[in-house]
Design an enzyme around this catalytic site. Structure first.
Site, PDB file in Angstrom:
ATOM      1  N   GLU A   1       0.844  -1.205   0.000  1.00 57.20           N
ATOM      2  CA  GLU A   1       0.000   0.000   0.000  1.00 57.20           C
ATOM      3  C   GLU A   1       0.879   1.254   0.000  1.00 57.20           C
ATOM      4  O   GLU A   1       0.584   2.225  -0.707  1.00 57.20           O
ATOM      5  CB  GLU A   1      -0.900  -0.023   1.239  1.00 57.20           C
TER       6      GLU A   1
ATOM      7  N   ASP B   1      -7.192   0.983   0.782  1.00 56.58           N
ATOM      8  CA  ASP B   1      -5.907   0.352   1.101  1.00 56.58           C
ATOM      9  C   ASP B   1      -5.612  -0.793   0.133  1.00 56.58           C
ATOM     10  O   ASP B   1      -4.500  -0.923  -0.382  1.00 56.58           O
ATOM     11  CB  ASP B   1      -5.927  -0.222   2.529  1.00 56.58           C
TER      12      ASP B   1
ATOM     13  N   ASP C   1       0.408   3.686  -3.218  1.00 51.63           N
ATOM     14  CA  ASP C   1      -0.057   5.058  -3.027  1.00 51.63           C
ATOM     15  C   ASP C   1       0.747   6.010  -3.921  1.00 51.63           C
ATOM     16  O   ASP C   1       0.180   6.847  -4.635  1.00 51.63           O
ATOM     17  CB  ASP C   1       0.117   5.408  -1.544  1.00 51.63           C
TER      18      ASP C   1
ATOM     19  N   GLU D   1      -4.739   0.384  -3.407  1.00 52.24           N
ATOM     20  CA  GLU D   1      -3.365   0.874  -3.517  1.00 52.24           C
ATOM     21  C   GLU D   1      -2.371  -0.289  -3.456  1.00 52.24           C
ATOM     22  O   GLU D   1      -1.387  -0.313  -4.194  1.00 52.24           O
ATOM     23  CB  GLU D   1      -3.076   1.891  -2.405  1.00 52.24           C
TER      24      GLU D   1
END
Lengths: 233, 233
Positions: free
Chosen positions: B48, B121, B52, B124
């Site tokens: 994650e 979450d 991101d 990502e």
């Protein structure tokens, strides 16, 4: 334009821009354009938009790959220390980027050329230009040499508040008393330089000591040493 | 594990993971690990962290390249609407990602499986896994098909507050009176569906009209139409 910068990039990093106009765009501040209506170009802001995201990913990727045992909290903390205004401004200054900015007259008079916020913008715009012109791998090589190599020298510790971190860690299970105790203060040479040594104590027990050119720096060094010792347990 | 997801990715996007363990990691929530000590894997949090940053750059790069005339303010606004919790949660749900999450029992009972924050979450983390396994170009192709194509359908308008934006634009040079006037309210069918039509007026002059399934949606549509007309002038 920017011939000297191009020579420097070639010599120091082996980088030759295919489209030097991108490099010029990265160094062009908005008001310079207003004052030079015949100048055929844009200001750096679109490249800064792109470069900001390039810096985020390049840094995240480097940390992800090189710190396989770190959890996302540790990765995020170091990334935040690396990807921020003061860090980028220092990196830009080391390459004398401030000398090359095409700056509006008003900004020049205001001292903007040496201001961290402008240097950060130009740094990100340069990275955006490098990414467009040379691709992700060249950006990685450039940053590995100029930026990521600094991780192991402790360069980014200056952006991490180790005194707060140590306090958080020690007080996880309730209040404890943390004391910073000056052990010594020595004159190093005739230029008034001094070295301070400080111990950090918890409930009367010394956890670690640190040195620094001021009391504050010595305390930070002691907190950092104690924090890192405790984290390794 | 996750055979059904792998089949879906292959069929819909032509994607076959070289390392399916990365895919499993992207869908593994922390407490699931605690409850399955023999399960040999990590939770999604490191992926994650990486994903991101991948989403930020992929989106910034797409907008930079496809909107060459936009300034960084316009680019930033659309990027913010695209790169955020609700947007990612919707994209994840469209691919039924919630069905595949390896979730702790407590989270399951709390209804976390359908919560936007968990879906964000996992989205990502999936993008991070895809990036590591297949590289940046495959991520771009995947996002172009599944995410960026939605820009032209107005999908991201729901995340932009056009009423505030119109107000800001119109009041740049001083206060003006903006009024939303209901023009009509029509029954569309036997299921109680209605269509509202609203006009947005400034100082008594109609700028644009909008339709919607509620008064609020019709006002937003009118504000959006007026804003976009004014921006094109």
């Amino acid at each position: 334009m920017l011939d000297k910068l191009q020579t420097q990039l070639k010599k120091q990093f082996g980088i030759s821009f295919n489209d030097p106009n991108l490099l010029v765009e990265a160094f062009t501040q908005g008001n310079y354009l207003n004052e030079h209506p015949k100048f055929n170009g844009r200001d750096y802001q679109r490249l800064e938009f792109l470069g900001d995201a390039v810096m985020q990913l390049q840094t995240a990727q480097y940390l992800y790959k090189n710190y396989p045992s770190w959890d996302e909290g540790q990765l995020t903390e170091l990334r935040i220390a690396m990807v921020q205004t003061r860090s980028f401004a220092l990196l830009a200054k080391e390459l004398a980027f401030n000398d090359y900015i095409l700056l509006g007259r008003g900004e020049e008079l205001n001292g903007a050329r040496h201001r961290d916020s402008l240097l950060e913008d130009v740094w990100e715009a340069f990275i955006g230009a490098l990414y467009l012109d040379q691709g992700a791998n060249t950006v990685t090589e450039f940053l590995t040499q100029h930026m990521f190599a600094k991780i192991n020298t402790g360069f980014y510790d200056q952006f991490i508040d180790f005194k707060s971190k140590l306090q958080e860690l020690l007080q996880k299970n309730g209040a404890v008393q943390i004391k910073y105790q000056k052990l010594s203060q020595t004159d190093l040479d005739e230029h008034n330089q001094q070295q301070f040594t400080v111990a950090v104590e918890v409930q009367g027990k010394v956890l670690a000591t640190g040195h620094g050119s001021s009391l504050k720096n010595a305390e930070k060094a002691a907190a950092r040493a104690a924090y890192q010792q405790l984290m390794q347990k």
